[in-house]
Design a protein around this motif. Structure first.
Motif, PDB file in Angstrom:
ATOM      1  N   ARG A 371      59.634 -20.455  40.239  1.00 43.55           N
ATOM      2  CA  ARG A 371      59.485 -19.215  39.216  1.00 43.55           C
ATOM      3  C   ARG A 371      58.715 -18.263  39.728  1.00 43.55           C
ATOM      4  N   GLY A 372      58.372 -18.467  41.034  1.00 46.80           N
ATOM      5  CA  GLY A 372      57.495 -17.325  41.687  1.00 46.80           C
ATOM      6  C   GLY A 372      55.854 -17.429  40.926  1.00 46.80           C
ATOM      7  N   GLU A 373      55.407 -18.219  40.235  1.00 42.87           N
ATOM      8  CA  GLU A 373      54.064 -18.236  39.726  1.00 42.87           C
ATOM      9  C   GLU A 373      52.981 -18.448  40.836  1.00 42.87           C
ATOM     10  N   ARG A 374      53.204 -18.672  42.080  1.00 46.26           N
ATOM     11  CA  ARG A 374      52.154 -18.918  42.913  1.00 46.26           C
ATOM     12  C   ARG A 374      52.385 -17.852  43.967  1.00 46.26           C
ATOM     13  N   ASN A 375      53.369 -16.979  43.920  1.00 47.37           N
ATOM     14  CA  ASN A 375      53.370 -15.818  44.937  1.00 47.37           C
ATOM     15  C   ASN A 375      52.140 -14.925  45.283  1.00 47.37           C
ATOM     16  N   GLU A 376      51.311 -14.944  44.310  1.00 47.13           N
ATOM     17  CA  GLU A 376      50.222 -14.198  44.642  1.00 47.13           C
ATOM     18  C   GLU A 376      49.304 -14.581  45.685  1.00 47.13           C
ATOM     19  N   ARG A 377      49.483 -16.171  46.026  1.00 43.82           N
ATOM     20  CA  ARG A 377      48.827 -16.586  47.162  1.00 43.82           C
ATOM     21  C   ARG A 377      49.087 -15.879  48.318  1.00 43.82           C
ATOM     22  N   LEU A 378      50.311 -15.080  48.627  1.00 43.71           N
ATOM     23  CA  LEU A 378      50.915 -14.780  49.815  1.00 43.71           C
ATOM     24  C   LEU A 378      50.431 -13.501  49.985  1.00 43.71           C
ATOM     25  N   VAL A 379      49.738 -12.628  48.986  1.00 44.80           N
ATOM     26  CA  VAL A 379      49.207 -11.384  49.060  1.00 44.80           C
ATOM     27  C   VAL A 379      48.193 -11.157  50.224  1.00 44.80           C
ATOM     28  N   GLY A 380      48.381 -10.338  51.293  1.00 49.44           N
ATOM     29  CA  GLY A 380      47.839 -10.251  52.490  1.00 49.44           C
ATOM     30  C   GLY A 380      47.760 -11.317  53.490  1.00 49.44           C
ATOM     31  N   VAL A 381      48.756 -12.033  53.415  1.00 48.81           N
ATOM     32  CA  VAL A 381      49.271 -13.207  54.464  1.00 48.81           C
ATOM     33  C   VAL A 381      50.262 -12.694  55.025  1.00 48.81           C
ATOM     34  N   GLY A 382      50.160 -12.909  56.580  1.00 47.40           N
ATOM     35  CA  GLY A 382      51.017 -12.406  57.373  1.00 47.40           C
ATOM     36  C   GLY A 382      52.273 -13.597  57.414  1.00 47.40           C
ATOM     37  N   GLU A 383      53.360 -12.839  57.757  1.00 47.96           N
ATOM     38  CA  GLU A 383      54.534 -13.701  57.547  1.00 47.96           C
ATOM     39  C   GLU A 383      54.699 -14.960  58.549  1.00 47.96           C
ATOM     40  N   GLU A 384      53.936 -14.948  59.474  1.00 51.17           N
ATOM     41  CA  GLU A 384      53.948 -16.435  60.569  1.00 51.17           C
ATOM     42  C   GLU A 384      52.705 -17.129  59.808  1.00 51.17           C
ATOM     43  N   GLU A 385      51.722 -16.572  59.104  1.00 51.51           N
ATOM     44  CA  GLU A 385      50.655 -17.597  58.695  1.00 51.51           C
ATOM     45  C   GLU A 385      51.007 -18.678  57.642  1.00 51.51           C
ATOM     46  N   TRP A 386      50.427 -19.631  57.575  1.00 54.75           N
ATOM     47  CA  TRP A 386      50.721 -20.792  56.841  1.00 54.75           C
ATOM     48  C   TRP A 386      49.473 -21.303  55.981  1.00 54.75           C
ATOM     49  N   LEU A 387      49.798 -21.327  54.940  1.00 57.10           N
ATOM     50  CA  LEU A 387      48.546 -21.993  53.942  1.00 57.10           C
ATOM     51  C   LEU A 387      48.853 -23.411  53.527  1.00 57.10           C
ATOM     52  N   GLY A 388      49.472 -24.177  54.266  1.00 58.47           N
ATOM     53  CA  GLY A 388      49.541 -25.576  53.920  1.00 58.47           C
ATOM     54  C   GLY A 388      50.517 -25.744  52.964  1.00 58.47           C
ATOM     55  N   ASP A 389      50.014 -26.984  52.102  1.00 52.99           N
ATOM     56  CA  ASP A 389      51.015 -27.420  50.932  1.00 52.99           C
ATOM     57  C   ASP A 389      50.449 -26.508  49.707  1.00 52.99           C
ATOM     58  N   ASP A 390      49.470 -25.391  49.851  1.00 54.94           N
ATOM     59  CA  ASP A 390      49.181 -24.472  48.883  1.00 54.94           C
ATOM     60  C   ASP A 390      50.254 -23.446  49.206  1.00 54.94           C
ATOM     61  N   ASP A 391      50.920 -23.211  50.090  1.00 54.59           N
ATOM     62  CA  ASP A 391      51.844 -22.093  50.514  1.00 54.59           C
ATOM     63  C   ASP A 391      52.925 -21.991  49.520  1.00 54.59           C
ATOM     64  N   PRO A 392      53.434 -21.191  48.638  1.00 54.22           N
ATOM     65  CA  PRO A 392      54.298 -21.075  47.702  1.00 54.22           C
ATOM     66  C   PRO A 392      55.681 -21.543  48.027  1.00 54.22           C
ATOM     67  N   ARG A 393      55.562 -21.494  49.624  1.00 53.51           N
ATOM     68  CA  ARG A 393      57.218 -21.742  50.068  1.00 53.51           C
ATOM     69  C   ARG A 393      57.215 -23.248  50.305  1.00 53.51           C
ATOM     70  N   TRP A 394      56.275 -23.945  50.201  1.00 54.90           N
ATOM     71  CA  TRP A 394      56.295 -25.334  50.416  1.00 54.90           C
ATOM     72  C   TRP A 394      56.807 -26.073  48.896  1.00 54.90           C
ATOM     73  N   ARG A 395      57.571 -27.240  49.195  1.00 55.60           N
ATOM     74  CA  ARG A 395      58.056 -27.916  47.812  1.00 55.60           C
ATOM     75  C   ARG A 395      57.578 -29.385  48.370  1.00 55.60           C
ATOM     76  N   PHE A 396      57.221 -30.093  47.135  1.00 55.47           N
ATOM     77  CA  PHE A 396      56.861 -31.251  47.268  1.00 55.47           C
ATOM     78  C   PHE A 396      57.951 -32.315  46.984  1.00 55.47           C
ATOM     79  N   GLN A 397      57.922 -33.285  47.620  1.00 53.81           N
ATOM     80  CA  GLN A 397      59.158 -34.532  47.570  1.00 53.81           C
ATOM     81  C   GLN A 397      58.564 -35.301  46.513  1.00 53.81           C
ATOM     82  N   THR A 398      59.280 -35.587  45.456  1.00 53.37           N
ATOM     83  CA  THR A 398      59.095 -36.352  44.081  1.00 53.37           C
ATOM     84  C   THR A 398      59.795 -37.557  43.907  1.00 53.37           C
TER      85      THR A 398
END
Length: 398
Positions: A371-398
């Protein structure tokens, strides 16, 4: 015992600072040498010291292998590989009963008791395997000599689109702290903790449990083979199904429930055949559930140092259940072993609860990211930067 379990975290830190090609065979070599020495100890104090060192040497192997596999395979491919590795434990149990029965007949050879020969021969075999491993284990895809440049590029492309394995991440204590402060890591650990007690008590006391059902000691050793054989087949089968369907929690819950039924049978039945069937169900449920639980953080934790720490934390927390488990099966409690079986059953029920909670947390977090509720974490982050599993682009396997 506690110190042995806690050494897993520094072991994986050493793995990150050195290399798999050096560290994993060295651990195995030390393990084999100490196991061999257990066969020639002459007093109780020496045996306990050697057993402590054995725990220290073996403690880093499994979490190290789990991390190593996560650097070679895509996330959805790791579970099957880890399950194959873990199924070797149940397969060893299947052969171990027959092997122990055979080696025990060496009693008196060289003036040594049969139990000493078990440690000596299996320790020597471990040493030989470790020496071969120095020549066959590669480090990571970026440096593996058996890959051509085209193959290396192909592996790199596969991993780059799916995991953090291709990122050049330096070790930092900050990344270690990320794992320690993540509540999900503690839940992964609790998920294994609630399986480790039935896992280790079953593997340690299975011959005794079967013997107390009314079989001879020799028969009990041979009758340990079918439960482990069934467990091996189901571990691989469940791993394939879990990987195909891309589901983890439902298979853990189902497998733990199967094992719980086995313990209910053991607690309620006095007939040897029925009780023996209970041991088969217990093994058939415990081993597949454990394999999935142990692969879960390897699939879901991003950041190489964080993942290495998480793997080690999970097994350290989990194995504390084994400390309690070794005290539960007392000789005076046979043949029903109400205390030990009841604890194992309770732990399995708690496992279903823990895994259910973790499943809910991961699904909810994935939905928030969708739903995009974590996208604020990408503010100020470069396209190639990676925030680990806190990155909003990461999806957990359930």
């Amino acid at each position: 015992m506690l110190q042995m379990r806690e050494s897993k975290i520094p072991c994986n830190i050493v793995l990150k600072l050195t290399s798999p090609k050096l560290w994993l065979p060295t651990l195995t070599l030390a393990w084999g040498v100490v196991a061999t020495l257990l066969g020639i100890t002459q007093n109780m104090a020496g045996f306990f010291v050697a057993r402590f060192v054995l725990g220290v040497t073996e403690s880093g192997l499994f979490p190290g292998v789990v991390f190593y596999l996560s650097m070679w395979y895509k996330r959805e491919e790791q579970h099957y590989r880890i399950s194959l590795f873990f199924s070797a434990a149940s397969l060893a149990g299947a052969f171990g009963g027959v092997l122990a029965w055979g080696i025990a007949h060496m009693n008196g050879v060289g003036g040594l008791h049969g139990w000493r020969w078990i440690f000596i021969l299996e320790g020597i075999l471990t040493v030989l395997v470790s020496l071969v491993a120095y020549f066959f284990i590669a480090n990571y895809p970026s440096t593996a000599k058996f890959l051509t440049e085209k193959e290396r590029a192909c592996v790199h492309a596969r991993l780059e689109s799916n995991s953090d394995a291709t990122r050049d991440e330096a070790f930092t204590w900050t990344n270690v702290s990320f794992a320690i402060r993540d509540p999900k890591i503690w839940l992964y650990g609790l998920g294994f903790h609630t399986l480790s007690l039935p896992l280790y008590t079953l593997s340690l006391f299975l011959p005794t449990i079967i013997k107390e059902l009314g079989f001879t000691a020799a028969q009990a050793q041979l009758l340990t083979v079918p439960p482990y054989a069934v467990a091996t087949l189901l571990t691989i089968t469940v791993a394939v199904a879990s990987e195909k369907l891309k589901l983890r929690a439902p298979f853990i819950i189902g497998s733990s429930s199967l094992a719980a039924i086995g313990y209910i049978i053991l607690l309620s039945s006095t007939k040897p055949g029925v009780g023996y069937f209970g041991t088969i169900l217990a093994a058939a449920g415990i081993y597949p559930a454990t394999a999935i639980v142990l692969s879960w953080p390897a699939n879901n934790v991003s950041g190489q140092t964080k993942r290495a720490t998480a793997n080690a934390m999970q097994i350290s927390i989990g194995n504390l259940g084994a400390v309690l488990g070794t005290q539960l099966y007392r000789s005076t409690d046979g043949p029903r072993y109400f205390l030990g079986h009841s604890f194992a059953l309770g732990y399995l029920c708690f496992n279903v609860l823990v895994v259910g909670v973790l499943w809910m947390i991961l699904r909810r977090e994935n939905a928030r990211r969708d739903r995009g509720e974590r996208n604020e974490r990408l503010v100020g982050v470069g396209e190639e930067e990676w925030l680990g599993d806190d990155d909003p682009r990461w999806r957990f396997q359930t």
